[in-house]
Scaffold this active site. Structure first.
Site, PDB file in Angstrom:
ATOM      1  N   GLU A 139       9.576  -3.511  10.554  1.00 18.22           N
ATOM      2  CA  GLU A 139       9.946  -2.217   9.968  1.00 18.22           C
ATOM      3  C   GLU A 139      10.454  -1.251  11.018  1.00 18.22           C
ATOM      4  OE1 GLU A 139       7.074  -0.629   7.234  1.00 18.22           O
ATOM      5  OE2 GLU A 139       8.173   1.256   6.992  1.00 18.22           O
ATOM      6  N   LYS A 141      -0.900  -9.385   3.483  1.00 18.42           N
ATOM      7  CA  LYS A 141      -0.167  -8.785   4.606  1.00 18.42           C
ATOM      8  C   LYS A 141      -1.095  -7.875   5.393  1.00 18.42           C
ATOM      9  CE  LYS A 141       3.219  -5.546   4.044  1.00 18.42           C
ATOM     10  NZ  LYS A 141       2.690  -4.403   4.828  1.00 18.42           N
ATOM     11  N   ASP A 195       0.838  -1.205   0.000  1.00 17.20           N
ATOM     12  CA  ASP A 195       0.000   0.000   0.000  1.00 17.20           C
ATOM     13  C   ASP A 195       0.870   1.250   0.000  1.00 17.20           C
ATOM     14  OD1 ASP A 195       0.844  -0.062   2.618  1.00 17.20           O
ATOM     15  OD2 ASP A 195      -1.164  -0.006   3.522  1.00 17.20           O
ATOM     16  N   SER A 196       2.203   1.056  -0.041  1.00 17.99           N
ATOM     17  CA  SER A 196       3.110   2.176  -0.316  1.00 17.99           C
ATOM     18  C   SER A 196       2.769   2.811  -1.659  1.00 17.99           C
ATOM     19  CB  SER A 196       4.569   1.698  -0.313  1.00 17.99           C
ATOM     20  OG  SER A 196       4.727   0.560  -1.137  1.00 17.99           O
ATOM     21  N   ASP A 256      -0.838  -6.347  -0.023  1.00 23.22           N
ATOM     22  CA  ASP A 256      -1.144  -5.642   1.219  1.00 23.22           C
ATOM     23  C   ASP A 256      -2.648  -5.494   1.373  1.00 23.22           C
ATOM     24  OD1 ASP A 256       0.419  -4.621   3.266  1.00 23.22           O
ATOM     25  OD2 ASP A 256       1.273  -3.033   2.018  1.00 23.22           O
ATOM     26  N   GLU A 314      -1.203  -5.311   9.004  1.00 25.21           N
ATOM     27  CA  GLU A 314      -0.349  -4.586   9.946  1.00 25.21           C
ATOM     28  C   GLU A 314      -0.864  -4.701  11.377  1.00 25.21           C
ATOM     29  OE1 GLU A 314       0.319  -0.509   8.865  1.00 25.21           O
ATOM     30  OE2 GLU A 314       1.071  -1.028   6.869  1.00 25.21           O
TER      31      GLU A 314
HETATM   32  O1  KIV Z   1       3.495  -1.000   1.590  1.00 25.55           O
HETATM   33  C1  KIV Z   1       4.669  -1.378   1.552  1.00 25.55           C
HETATM   34  O2  KIV Z   1       5.382  -1.215   0.565  1.00 25.55           O
HETATM   35  C2  KIV Z   1       5.202  -2.057   2.722  1.00 25.55           C
HETATM   36  C3  KIV Z   1       6.671  -2.267   2.771  1.00 25.55           C
HETATM   37  C4  KIV Z   1       7.348  -1.017   3.149  1.00 25.55           C
HETATM   38  C5  KIV Z   1       7.031  -3.392   3.665  1.00 25.55           C
HETATM   39  O3  KIV Z   1       4.467  -2.388   3.603  1.00 25.55           O
END
Ligand code: KIV
Length: 282
Positions: free
Chosen positions: A198, A129, A61-62, A100, A131
């Protein structure tokens, strides 16, 4: 299509790389081979980083920051992650694909998390993934028991940027480090196969790995003691404007091409020359 390839991994045209499954990642970890992960958000870059030899690709989600230009990941929607997961999966020949789960897509209850994880798996993800610690093990267990592999994410969890008071190093004092260890243990016990760690002191990340030997810890700004590393593609290619965290290395410097830069990243993760321990002495 080989029996080990998902339709996304089989792709079309170019010869298929051997598909990396969760089983293969676990074998790599068991024999001490470092796992190289990178983000990608579309078919073209997925094909490129795949050809450069990454073990896993994260549709992070970056993308809210590096594609949309937002100051955080909070605006990213299920529709957007689904779109980018579908696009990315079309470029993948061999790498394992992780998606994510965006902010708000899994926090309500485990049933909501399963419904949205199912959408991402249908879009081509092989793992999702989520969080956070504390309340998340129940959701992780619910997903894993129903066939969804899960990557947890502890330390600096960007979806909690406002609760954390900014993009700050986590686990610096003894109490913070102990909380991280407890959360990691509970998530590993709940069945998380992988865990992003992280922005935390390398000693804390290494301790989490030592506490949970089978867990594949993937560090970002967490030192060399994890089972693997992940970087945001735009950061490690020097594309991201503005100030970058000091743990990021620009792999384009001295590289002949983007693919060469990513291949150098993979090699540096594998041979332990990335990350630089001196940059994680928080
Ligand atoms: O969203 C993302 O790219 C991430 C990485 C920084 C691990 O969660």
């Amino acid at each position: 299509m080989s029996s080990q390839q998902s339709p996304a991994q089989a792709g079309a045209g170019t010869p298929a790389r051997k598909a990396i499954t969760l089983h293969h990642l676990r074998e790599m970890h068991a024999r001490g081979e470092k796992i190289a992960v990178i983000t990608a958000y579309d078919a073209s870059f997925a094909a490129l980083v795949d050809a450069a030899g990454v073990d896993a690709i994260l549709v992070g989600d970056s993308l809210g920051m590096v594609l949309k230009g937002q100051p955080s990941t909070l605006s990213v929607t299920m529709e957007q992650i689904g779109y980018h997961t579908r696009s990315t999966s079309r470029g993948v020949k061999g790498a394992f694909l992780i998606a994510d789960m965006p902010f708000g897509s899994y926090q309500e209850n485990p049933v909501q998390a399963l419904r949205n994880a199912g959408t991402l798996m249908a879009a081509g993800a092989q793992m999702v993934k989520i969080e956070g610690g504390g309340w998340t093990p129940e959701t992780v267990r619910f997903l894993v028991e129903r066939g969804v592999p899960v990557c947890a994410h502890l330390g600096l969890t960007p979806q909690s940027v406002h609760a954390l008071g900014g993009y700050r190093i986590q686990g610096k004092d003894a109490a913070g480090a102990e909380t991280l260890r407890q959360h990691a243990k509970a998530l590993a016990d709940a069945g998380a196969a992988m865990m992003v760690l992280e922005l935390m002191p390398s000693a804390v990340a290494a301790q989490v790995q030592a506490d949970n030997p089978q867990l594949m810890t993937i560090g970002i700004g967490a030192g060399p003691g994890t089972a693997g590393q992940v970087l945001v593609l735009h950061d490690m290619l020097g594309v991201t404007r503005g100030r970058l965290p000091r743990f990021v290395r620009n792999f384009m410097e001295g590289a002949a091409s983007i693919e060469d830069a990513v291949a150098r990243y993979v090699k540096a993760v594998k041979d332990g020359s990335f990350p630089d321990p001196a940059l994680h002495a928080y």
